[in-house]
Design a protein around this motif. Structure first.
Motif, PDB file in Angstrom:
ATOM      1  N   LYS A 126      59.432  26.608  73.642  1.00 52.25           N
ATOM      2  CA  LYS A 126      59.488  25.214  74.081  1.00 52.25           C
ATOM      3  C   LYS A 126      58.105  24.609  74.292  1.00 52.25           C
ATOM      4  O   LYS A 126      57.973  23.539  74.871  1.00 52.25           O
ATOM      5  CB  LYS A 126      60.291  25.112  75.381  1.00 52.25           C
ATOM      6  CG  LYS A 126      61.749  25.548  75.229  1.00 52.25           C
ATOM      7  CD  LYS A 126      62.491  25.415  76.545  1.00 52.25           C
ATOM      8  CE  LYS A 126      63.946  25.863  76.396  1.00 52.25           C
ATOM      9  NZ  LYS A 126      64.696  25.738  77.687  1.00 52.25           N
ATOM     10  N   ALA A 127      57.070  25.295  73.824  1.00 53.35           N
ATOM     11  CA  ALA A 127      55.714  24.807  74.052  1.00 53.35           C
ATOM     12  C   ALA A 127      54.867  25.041  72.805  1.00 53.35           C
ATOM     13  O   ALA A 127      55.336  25.587  71.807  1.00 53.35           O
ATOM     14  CB  ALA A 127      55.102  25.511  75.257  1.00 53.35           C
ATOM     15  N   ASN A 128      53.622  24.624  72.890  1.00 54.40           N
ATOM     16  CA  ASN A 128      52.702  24.731  71.762  1.00 54.40           C
ATOM     17  C   ASN A 128      51.498  25.565  72.182  1.00 54.40           C
ATOM     18  O   ASN A 128      50.851  25.278  73.189  1.00 54.40           O
ATOM     19  CB  ASN A 128      52.250  23.325  71.341  1.00 54.40           C
ATOM     20  CG  ASN A 128      51.524  23.337  70.009  1.00 54.40           C
ATOM     21  OD1 ASN A 128      50.861  24.306  69.666  1.00 54.40           O
ATOM     22  ND2 ASN A 128      51.644  22.245  69.270  1.00 54.40           N
ATOM     23  N   TRP A 129      51.169  26.585  71.400  1.00 55.63           N
ATOM     24  CA  TRP A 129      50.047  27.455  71.739  1.00 55.63           C
ATOM     25  C   TRP A 129      48.712  26.705  71.772  1.00 55.63           C
ATOM     26  O   TRP A 129      47.782  27.116  72.467  1.00 55.63           O
ATOM     27  CB  TRP A 129      49.952  28.593  70.726  1.00 55.63           C
ATOM     28  CG  TRP A 129      50.897  29.729  71.004  1.00 55.63           C
ATOM     29  CD1 TRP A 129      52.032  30.034  70.321  1.00 55.63           C
ATOM     30  CD2 TRP A 129      50.793  30.702  72.048  1.00 55.63           C
ATOM     31  NE1 TRP A 129      52.642  31.138  70.872  1.00 55.63           N
ATOM     32  CE2 TRP A 129      51.905  31.571  71.930  1.00 55.63           C
ATOM     33  CE3 TRP A 129      49.869  30.916  73.067  1.00 55.63           C
ATOM     34  CZ2 TRP A 129      52.106  32.641  72.795  1.00 55.63           C
ATOM     35  CZ3 TRP A 129      50.078  31.985  73.928  1.00 55.63           C
ATOM     36  CH2 TRP A 129      51.178  32.841  73.793  1.00 55.63           C
TER      37      TRP A 129
ATOM     38  N   ILE B 142      52.206  30.300  81.501  1.00 56.57           N
ATOM     39  CA  ILE B 142      52.932  30.991  80.443  1.00 56.57           C
ATOM     40  C   ILE B 142      53.978  31.932  81.002  1.00 56.57           C
ATOM     41  O   ILE B 142      55.097  32.033  80.488  1.00 56.57           O
ATOM     42  CB  ILE B 142      51.945  31.753  79.534  1.00 56.57           C
ATOM     43  CG1 ILE B 142      51.075  30.760  78.748  1.00 56.57           C
ATOM     44  CG2 ILE B 142      52.684  32.676  78.563  1.00 56.57           C
ATOM     45  CD1 ILE B 142      50.001  31.406  77.898  1.00 56.57           C
TER      46      ILE B 142
ATOM     47  N   ALA C 192      57.770  34.217  77.092  1.00 55.93           N
ATOM     48  CA  ALA C 192      56.327  34.122  77.323  1.00 55.93           C
ATOM     49  C   ALA C 192      55.551  34.386  76.040  1.00 55.93           C
ATOM     50  O   ALA C 192      54.520  33.753  75.770  1.00 55.93           O
ATOM     51  CB  ALA C 192      55.906  35.109  78.406  1.00 55.93           C
TER      52      ALA C 192
ATOM     53  N   ARG D  42      47.811  23.087  78.915  1.00 50.83           N
ATOM     54  CA  ARG D  42      48.658  24.081  79.585  1.00 50.83           C
ATOM     55  C   ARG D  42      47.820  25.282  79.987  1.00 50.83           C
ATOM     56  O   ARG D  42      47.301  25.995  79.139  1.00 50.83           O
ATOM     57  CB  ARG D  42      49.798  24.535  78.660  1.00 50.83           C
ATOM     58  CG  ARG D  42      50.771  23.431  78.314  1.00 50.83           C
ATOM     59  CD  ARG D  42      51.885  23.947  77.420  1.00 50.83           C
ATOM     60  NE  ARG D  42      52.722  24.917  78.117  1.00 50.83           N
ATOM     61  CZ  ARG D  42      52.775  26.215  77.825  1.00 50.83           C
ATOM     62  NH1 ARG D  42      52.027  26.707  76.871  1.00 50.83           N
ATOM     63  NH2 ARG D  42      53.566  27.009  78.500  1.00 50.83           N
TER      64      ARG D  42
ATOM     65  N   GLN E 117      56.958  31.454  73.245  1.00 48.53           N
ATOM     66  CA  GLN E 117      56.748  30.059  73.659  1.00 48.53           C
ATOM     67  C   GLN E 117      57.617  29.086  72.850  1.00 48.53           C
ATOM     68  O   GLN E 117      57.109  28.176  72.172  1.00 48.53           O
ATOM     69  CB  GLN E 117      55.266  29.698  73.505  1.00 48.53           C
ATOM     70  CG  GLN E 117      54.336  30.432  74.449  1.00 48.53           C
ATOM     71  CD  GLN E 117      54.522  30.012  75.890  1.00 48.53           C
ATOM     72  OE1 GLN E 117      54.143  28.918  76.288  1.00 48.53           O
ATOM     73  NE2 GLN E 117      55.143  30.876  76.680  1.00 48.53           N
TER      74      GLN E 117
END
Length: 219
Positions: free
Chosen positions: A47-50, A60, A42, A55, A45
């Motif tokens: 696998k994701a983009n802040w 999260i 969390a 999203r 992150q």
């Protein structure tokens, strides 16, 4: 820059939480450690983009993991209350005032009294402590207490470099050091800065000074 600074503090909170969980009784420790990977994911992150505006924040971390984190905090508070991990105090004004006094003291010292790099590092640490105090509602009292302890350790090490400081500066340093330790002891215990805290601070200073004085002596 501010996001990077705050995110770095949240990462430090995770490190601190892992340390605190490892200090719990075995059953609580093992149950809580199972959630650490989810907390790490969390925060980091991977696998994701802040900056992905598509999203929502609710994606999260799951509510069940947050509930467990809060329950873990209650267990930590119950088991480690009165320590830097779970300080009882809430009023940080005296620590803030003392931190600003330390900044003034250090800024008034010249190169002959304290080496420049040591001085600059201490000022940076204390400024960071002040920032944490100002953001205590965001990062919590435990982070403030932990950073204050780190500052105390740095001041202890710096004491060994003050061979050429004038007596007035040394006296001012020692008094400020005792006062700072007393404030930290009182904050952890949730008590006003009373004589007992000052006495505790004085004894700690004596022990630290004894160790510092022994460094470098031939056996």
């Amino acid at each position: 820059m501010e996001f990077a600074r705050r995110h770095g503090e949240v990462v430090q909170l995770l490190v601190t939480t892992i340390e605190q969980v490892n200090a719990l009784p075995e059953r609580s420790r093992d149950r809580s450690l199972r959630y650490i990977p989810a907390l790490w994911a969390a925060i980091m992150q991977p696998k994701a983009n802040w900056v992905d505006n598509g999203r929502p924040a609710s994606g999260i971390i799951g509510e069940d993991t947050l509930d467990h984190l809060e329950a873990c905090a209650d267990i930590i508070s119950g088991n480690l209350v009165g320590s830097a991990a779970a300080p009882r105090g809430a009023d940080l004004q005296e620590m803030s005032d003392q931190s600003h006094e330390w900044l003034t003291l250090l800024q008034d010292m010249d190169e002959q009294e304290i080496p420049g790099p040591v001085k600059d590092a201490l000022i940076s640490q204390i400024e960071h402590l002040i920032w944490l105090i100002e953001n205590a509602e965001l990062f919590g009292g435990a982070r403030v207490s932990a950073e204050a302890n780190r500052v105390i350790g740095s001041l202890a090490q710096a004491s060994a470099t003050m061979e050429n400081a004038n007596p007035e500066t040394v006296s001012r340093w020692k008094k400020s050091w005792i006062a700072f330790i007393a404030i930290c002891v009182a904050f952890n215990a949730g008590a006003p800065v009373v004589q007992e805290s000052i006495t505790s601070g004085t004894e700690i200073v004596k022990e630290i000074t004894g160790v510092v004085n022994d460094v470098g002596r031939p056996e």
